[in-house]
Design a protein around this motif. Structure first.
Motif, mmCIF file in Angstrom:
data_model
loop_
_atom_site.group_PDB
_atom_site.id
_atom_site.type_symbol
_atom_site.label_atom_id
_atom_site.label_comp_id
_atom_site.label_asym_id
_atom_site.label_seq_id
_atom_site.Cartn_x
_atom_site.Cartn_y
_atom_site.Cartn_z
ATOM 1 N N ASN A 273 64.752 1.861 -9.624
ATOM 2 C CA ASN A 273 63.920 2.097 -10.804
ATOM 3 C C ASN A 273 64.568 1.542 -12.063
ATOM 4 O O ASN A 273 63.880 1.009 -12.939
ATOM 5 C CB ASN A 273 63.621 3.594 -10.962
ATOM 6 C CG ASN A 273 62.466 4.029 -10.108
ATOM 7 O OD1 ASN A 273 61.491 3.302 -9.940
ATOM 8 N ND2 ASN A 273 62.558 5.218 -9.548
ATOM 9 N N LEU A 274 65.884 1.654 -12.163
ATOM 10 C CA LEU A 274 66.585 1.103 -13.321
ATOM 11 C C LEU A 274 66.479 -0.419 -13.337
ATOM 12 O O LEU A 274 66.199 -1.026 -14.381
ATOM 13 C CB LEU A 274 68.049 1.547 -13.302
ATOM 14 C CG LEU A 274 68.893 1.140 -14.503
ATOM 15 C CD1 LEU A 274 68.319 1.735 -15.786
ATOM 16 C CD2 LEU A 274 70.331 1.575 -14.314
ATOM 17 N N CYS B 92 53.631 -4.407 -19.163
ATOM 18 C CA CYS B 92 54.986 -4.555 -18.605
ATOM 19 C C CYS B 92 55.919 -3.524 -19.231
ATOM 20 O O CYS B 92 56.705 -2.880 -18.523
ATOM 21 C CB CYS B 92 55.523 -5.960 -18.852
ATOM 22 S SG CYS B 92 54.848 -7.220 -17.771
ATOM 23 N N TRP B 93 55.835 -3.354 -20.543
ATOM 24 C CA TRP B 93 56.693 -2.381 -21.216
ATOM 25 C C TRP B 93 56.351 -0.947 -20.796
ATOM 26 O O TRP B 93 57.244 -0.129 -20.601
ATOM 27 C CB TRP B 93 56.596 -2.525 -22.723
ATOM 28 C CG TRP B 93 57.264 -3.760 -23.250
ATOM 29 C CD1 TRP B 93 58.303 -4.453 -22.677
ATOM 30 C CD2 TRP B 93 56.937 -4.460 -24.439
ATOM 31 N NE1 TRP B 93 58.637 -5.529 -23.454
ATOM 32 C CE2 TRP B 93 57.822 -5.564 -24.545
ATOM 33 C CE3 TRP B 93 55.988 -4.281 -25.439
ATOM 34 C CZ2 TRP B 93 57.793 -6.465 -25.597
ATOM 35 C CZ3 TRP B 93 55.960 -5.174 -26.495
ATOM 36 C CH2 TRP B 93 56.848 -6.256 -26.567
ATOM 37 N N LEU B 94 55.064 -0.652 -20.657
ATOM 38 C CA LEU B 94 54.677 0.689 -20.201
ATOM 39 C C LEU B 94 55.194 0.969 -18.790
ATOM 40 O O LEU B 94 55.637 2.081 -18.490
ATOM 41 C CB LEU B 94 53.155 0.849 -20.237
ATOM 42 C CG LEU B 94 52.532 1.113 -21.591
ATOM 43 C CD1 LEU B 94 51.019 1.049 -21.498
ATOM 44 C CD2 LEU B 94 52.978 2.458 -22.127
ATOM 45 N N THR B 95 55.146 -0.029 -17.939
ATOM 46 C CA THR B 95 55.665 0.144 -16.587
ATOM 47 C C THR B 95 57.185 0.308 -16.616
ATOM 48 O O THR B 95 57.745 1.099 -15.850
ATOM 49 C CB THR B 95 55.267 -1.044 -15.696
ATOM 50 O OG1 THR B 95 53.853 -1.217 -15.779
ATOM 51 C CG2 THR B 95 55.659 -0.813 -14.248
ATOM 52 N N SER B 96 57.847 -0.398 -17.517
ATOM 53 C CA SER B 96 59.291 -0.245 -17.680
ATOM 54 C C SER B 96 59.646 1.177 -18.091
ATOM 55 O O SER B 96 60.554 1.794 -17.515
ATOM 56 C CB SER B 96 59.789 -1.245 -18.730
ATOM 57 O OG SER B 96 61.152 -1.054 -18.999
ATOM 58 N N SER C 270 64.089 -5.293 -15.630
ATOM 59 C CA SER C 270 63.374 -6.548 -15.346
ATOM 60 C C SER C 270 62.035 -6.607 -16.066
ATOM 61 O O SER C 270 61.699 -7.625 -16.682
ATOM 62 C CB SER C 270 63.148 -6.700 -13.842
ATOM 63 O OG SER C 270 64.355 -6.719 -13.152
ATOM 64 N N LEU C 271 61.260 -5.526 -15.988
ATOM 65 C CA LEU C 271 59.944 -5.528 -16.635
ATOM 66 C C LEU C 271 60.050 -5.530 -18.154
ATOM 67 O O LEU C 271 59.187 -6.084 -18.834
ATOM 68 C CB LEU C 271 59.111 -4.341 -16.157
ATOM 69 C CG LEU C 271 58.503 -4.542 -14.771
ATOM 70 C CD1 LEU C 271 57.845 -3.268 -14.279
ATOM 71 C CD2 LEU C 271 57.504 -5.682 -14.775
ATOM 72 N N PHE C 272 61.105 -4.930 -18.692
ATOM 73 C CA PHE C 272 61.301 -5.006 -20.136
ATOM 74 C C PHE C 272 61.564 -6.452 -20.551
ATOM 75 O O PHE C 272 60.992 -6.937 -21.528
ATOM 76 C CB PHE C 272 62.455 -4.097 -20.592
ATOM 77 C CG PHE C 272 62.645 -4.118 -22.074
ATOM 78 C CD1 PHE C 272 61.834 -3.344 -22.894
ATOM 79 C CD2 PHE C 272 63.603 -4.925 -22.656
ATOM 80 C CE1 PHE C 272 61.982 -3.376 -24.269
ATOM 81 C CE2 PHE C 272 63.764 -4.971 -24.030
ATOM 82 C CZ PHE C 272 62.955 -4.182 -24.848
ATOM 83 N N ALA C 273 62.405 -7.148 -19.787
ATOM 84 C CA ALA C 273 62.698 -8.556 -20.087
ATOM 85 C C ALA C 273 61.451 -9.425 -19.933
ATOM 86 O O ALA C 273 61.177 -10.291 -20.771
ATOM 87 C CB ALA C 273 63.821 -9.058 -19.181
#
Length: 176
Positions: A103-104, A149-153, A109-112
């Motif tokens: 998860n980390l 992507c940020w929400l999923t992060s 990755s999704l934040f990037a």
């Protein structure tokens, strides 16, 4: 530390509950629109020899936004495809550590990816890019993709917190 984590998870719970319903509704609307566009295009093409203008473009936009709308939902519900060939052989502590690290890694990755997509959306907005046939501004969709992507992060980070607090929600699948 655990109290601070608990307060953060509780704040997210309220926000996530409303966001979950909003994204579920939005995904349903997108799927219905995708079916409608396809039906109109097929009927127009075969019965009237006149396909829906821009149907391919609309399908691409709707399908892309549907996938990214569903990404936070699938992540929260823990419904990603997984292969559990060695699941029974690993001790519970190792599985727990693995889930936290996965998860980390996904969150980072999704934040990037979201940051890169946001910069692409900004460039698209600056150049006033539009779609080829329907002339829809591209940056609306691109900003939306970055936000999901940020929400999923953030959802992955919250999953780490809920895992550490040993919490599970009705909208989530069971933890493996």
């Amino acid at each position: 530390m655990k109290n601070l984590l608990s307060i953060g998870v509780q704040c997210w719970e309220w926000f996530a509950q409303h966001l979950y319903h909003l994204f579920s509704l939005f995904a349903c609307i997108q799927l219905a629109a995708l079916m409608l566009v396809t039906c109109i295009d097929v009927v127009g093409r075969y019965l009237f020899s006149s396909p829906l203008v821009g149907s391919v473009e609309l399908t691409e936009i709707l399908l892309g936004s549907l996938i990214f709308t569903s990404l936070p939902l699938v992540t929260w519900r823990k419904e990603h495809i997984s292969v559990d060939l060695m699941e029974g052989m690993l001790p519970k502590q190792i599985r727990s550590l693995r889930d936290i690290l996965f998860n980390l890694a996904i969150s980072i990755s999704l934040f990037a990816i979201g940051t890169k997509v946001w910069s692409l959306a900004t460039r698209s907005h600056r150049y006033e890019e539009i779609s080829e046939y329907l002339e829809i501004p591209v940056y609306y969709l691109t900003y939306f993709l970055a936000i999901t992507c940020w929400l999923t992060s953030v959802t992955c980070l919250v999953l780490i917190g809920t895992h550490l607090l040993n919490k599970n929600y009705p909208t989530q699948g069971t933890s493996q």
